[in-house]
Write an enzyme that holds these catalytic residues in place. Sequence first.
Site, PDB file in Angstrom:
ATOM      1  N   ARG A   1     -29.354-101.600   0.400  1.00 35.05           N
ATOM      2  CA  ARG A   1     -28.422-102.703   0.680  1.00 35.05           C
ATOM      3  C   ARG A   1     -28.260-102.929   2.171  1.00 35.05           C
ATOM      4  NH1 ARG A   1     -23.068-101.149  -1.878  1.00 35.05           N
ATOM      5  NH2 ARG A   1     -23.832 -99.163  -1.146  1.00 35.05           N
TER       6      ARG A   1
ATOM      7  N   ASN B   1     -25.230-103.094  -5.424  1.00 40.46           N
ATOM      8  CA  ASN B   1     -25.771-102.187  -6.432  1.00 40.46           C
ATOM      9  C   ASN B   1     -25.174-102.528  -7.786  1.00 40.46           C
ATOM     10  OD1 ASN B   1     -27.285-100.712  -4.604  1.00 40.46           O
ATOM     11  ND2 ASN B   1     -25.779 -99.081  -4.400  1.00 40.46           N
TER      12      ASN B   1
END
Length: 91
Positions: free
Chosen positions: A20, A38
């Site tokens: 990320r 996520n």
Amino acid sequence: MAIVGRHGYVEGRVQGVGFRQSTAVEARRLQLSGWVRNLPDGRVEISFEGEEGAVHSLAQWLEHGPSGARVVLLTLRERPVQDAPGFEIRR
């Protein structure tokens, strides 16, 4: 150049490897807007928009991700442009 949007999912070893954060850095470098997060099932979900060439560049980057990641499948679909401000990491 045209402004386009994409939404999709990245599967493989993509959690716990800085995916990320690295995606956000790359998206901001390309001056794209959107978000990444996520999912409980181990995938990463992403939504982004910007100039067509930059969107294509991020899509290519997502096929491999950062070192330590192992992308098995990237699924991206077109989505309407939403004029999102900046690029964020969602929790």
